[in-house]
Design a protein around this motif. Structure first.
Motif, short mmCIF file in Angstrom:
data_model
loop_
_atom_site.label_atom_id
_atom_site.label_comp_id
_atom_site.label_asym_id
_atom_site.label_seq_id
_atom_site.Cartn_x
_atom_site.Cartn_y
_atom_site.Cartn_z
N ARG A 66 0.83 -1.20 0.00
CA ARG A 66 0.00 0.00 0.00
C ARG A 66 0.88 1.26 0.00
O ARG A 66 0.61 2.22 -0.70
CB ARG A 66 -0.91 -0.02 1.23
CG ARG A 66 -1.78 1.21 1.35
CD ARG A 66 -3.00 0.92 2.11
NE ARG A 66 -3.92 0.15 1.29
CZ ARG A 66 -5.23 0.32 1.31
NH1 ARG A 66 -5.76 1.20 2.10
NH2 ARG A 66 -6.02 -0.40 0.54
N ARG A 67 1.96 1.22 0.80
CA ARG A 67 2.85 2.38 0.86
C ARG A 67 3.51 2.61 -0.50
O ARG A 67 3.60 3.72 -0.98
CB ARG A 67 3.91 2.17 1.95
CG ARG A 67 3.87 3.33 2.90
CD ARG A 67 5.01 3.54 3.84
NE ARG A 67 6.30 3.13 3.41
CZ ARG A 67 7.15 2.50 4.22
NH1 ARG A 67 6.78 2.20 5.43
NH2 ARG A 67 8.35 2.17 3.81
N SER A 114 2.34 1.69 -3.41
CA SER A 114 1.39 2.17 -4.41
C SER A 114 1.04 3.64 -4.14
O SER A 114 0.79 4.40 -5.07
CB SER A 114 0.17 1.27 -4.50
OG SER A 114 -0.88 1.75 -3.73
N SER A 115 1.06 4.06 -2.85
CA SER A 115 0.81 5.48 -2.55
C SER A 115 1.95 6.34 -3.11
O SER A 115 1.71 7.43 -3.63
CB SER A 115 0.69 5.72 -1.05
OG SER A 115 -0.52 5.18 -0.59
N LEU A 148 1.40 6.62 -6.79
CA LEU A 148 0.32 7.57 -7.10
C LEU A 148 0.80 9.02 -6.95
O LEU A 148 0.47 9.89 -7.76
CB LEU A 148 -0.89 7.32 -6.18
CG LEU A 148 -1.68 6.05 -6.44
CD1 LEU A 148 -2.69 5.80 -5.34
CD2 LEU A 148 -2.37 6.13 -7.80
N LYS A 149 1.62 9.26 -5.90
CA LYS A 149 2.15 10.63 -5.70
C LYS A 149 3.11 11.00 -6.83
O LYS A 149 3.16 12.15 -7.25
CB LYS A 149 2.85 10.72 -4.35
CG LYS A 149 1.86 10.81 -3.21
CD LYS A 149 2.54 11.04 -1.89
CE LYS A 149 1.51 11.07 -0.77
NZ LYS A 149 2.10 11.13 0.54
N SER A 204 -5.49 9.80 -9.19
CA SER A 204 -4.53 9.54 -8.10
C SER A 204 -4.94 10.31 -6.85
O SER A 204 -4.88 9.79 -5.73
CB SER A 204 -3.12 9.96 -8.49
OG SER A 204 -2.75 9.37 -9.69
N LEU A 229 -5.76 8.66 -3.18
CA LEU A 229 -4.99 9.06 -1.99
C LEU A 229 -5.90 9.70 -0.94
O LEU A 229 -5.75 9.49 0.26
CB LEU A 229 -3.87 10.03 -2.40
CG LEU A 229 -2.71 9.39 -3.16
CD1 LEU A 229 -1.81 10.45 -3.80
CD2 LEU A 229 -1.88 8.52 -2.22
N ARG A 259 -7.78 6.95 0.81
CA ARG A 259 -6.90 6.22 1.72
C ARG A 259 -6.64 7.02 2.99
O ARG A 259 -6.67 6.47 4.10
CB ARG A 259 -5.55 5.96 1.04
CG ARG A 259 -5.60 4.71 0.26
CD ARG A 259 -4.25 4.36 -0.28
NE ARG A 259 -4.45 3.38 -1.33
CZ ARG A 259 -3.53 2.98 -2.16
NH1 ARG A 259 -2.31 3.48 -2.07
NH2 ARG A 259 -3.79 2.09 -3.08
N ALA A 260 -6.41 8.33 2.84
CA ALA A 260 -6.14 9.18 4.00
C ALA A 260 -7.38 9.20 4.90
O ALA A 260 -7.28 9.15 6.12
CB ALA A 260 -5.78 10.59 3.56
N THR A 312 8.02 14.69 -3.31
CA THR A 312 7.76 13.33 -3.80
C THR A 312 8.94 12.82 -4.62
O THR A 312 9.32 11.66 -4.52
CB THR A 312 6.48 13.33 -4.70
OG1 THR A 312 5.39 13.75 -3.89
CG2 THR A 312 6.20 11.96 -5.26
#
Ligand code: HEM
Length: 231
Positions: free
Chosen positions: A12-13, A15-16, A19-20, A89, A93, A96-97, A190
């Motif tokens: 998950r981290r 893929s985050s 996305l960023k 994206s 995100l 998820r947040a 990022t």
């Protein structure tokens, strides 16, 4: 069988982060477009003919090598792909947040509201609304400020001869400026460019200079027209 939640959270981290990175790359593409668009708009300062010629050039760019509007369509498709990637994206995100926060609420019952995160989300939506309005105004011409005109220069000049026409674009540029200021900073983070205090300072300076250039550059034509400097 031994199971662990670690691989799932690592996935998950990862893929985050991906996305960023997609948000940063598509954001940089938008900035390149905005700089070109802003430069093109400044042609109106050279008069109606220069601007109409430039608008025509956009359609015939590439000459006989590409079909009419071919280069324009390549740019449009690029913008659309970047828009879907950027907004898509952001939404993933965002969700998820939100999910992570609801777990934290249960644990600590404290709010982690972050002004910048909220400003980026709601400001981004405001810019999206502006882009739809803007396309209806200048590209599809389903909305007119003033009267309808065949010439692109006449449309621009008539629109910005009205104070409220200028007002709409000033408001949009305020949202755009705030989004760019924090977005450029976030993209640099990022991409891992903030490796020292000096570099972080340079990134901050770059975000201020690029944002000012885009916002001031876009606002010069509307105000020049409103104050009668372009006839
Ligand atoms: C004061 C600011 C702005 C002015 C005066 C302006 C003016 C224009 C004009 C006249 C056109 C039509 C060009 C033609 O004849 O085909 C246009 C198209 C467009 N503008 Fe802007 N623009 C401004 C700001 C922006 C901003 C901030 C964005 C994006 C966030 C943007 C995105 C676009 C897009 C996507 C198109 C359509 C290009 C196409 O597919 O033909 N503009 N703009």
């Amino acid at each position: 069988m031994a199971t662990s939640t670690l691989p799932a959270s690592t996935d998950r981290r990862r893929s985050s982060i991906l996305l960023k990175t997609i948000m940063a790359a598509s954001g940089l593409f938008f900035i390149a477009f905005l700089l070109l668009h802003m430069y093109g708009n400044l042609m109106i300062l050279s008069g109606r003919e220069a601007f109409d010629e430039y608008a025509e050039h956009l359609r015939t760019f590439g000459g006989a090598m590409v079909p009419e509007r071919g280069a324009l369509w390549v740019m449009r498709i690029g913008l659309l792909v970047a828009l879907v990637a950027h907004v898509g994206s952001a939404v993933v995100l965002w969700r998820r947040a939100g999910a992570a926060r609801s777990v934290r609420y249960q644990v600590t019952r404290r709010s982690y509201g972050n002004f910048y995160v909220k400003a980026m989300r709601w400001g981004g939506l405001a810019i999206l609304a502006f882009v739809i309005f803007h396309l209806m105004h200048f590209t599809w011409q389903t909305v007119t400020i003033g009267e309808a005109h065949a010439s692109p220069a006449a449309r621009v000049i008539d629109s910005f001869s009205h104070w409220w026409g200028v007002g709409i674009y000033v408001l949009a540029m305020i949202f755009l400026g705030l989004h760019l200021l924090h977005g450029i900073w976030g993209a640099a983070m990022t991409l891992g460019l903030n490796t020292s205090l000096e570099r972080a300072e340079n990134i901050r300076l770059t975000s201020i200079v690029v944002t000012t250039l885009i916002v001031v550059g876009f606002l010069i034509p509307p105000f020049a027209i409103l104050f009668g400097l372009v006839k």
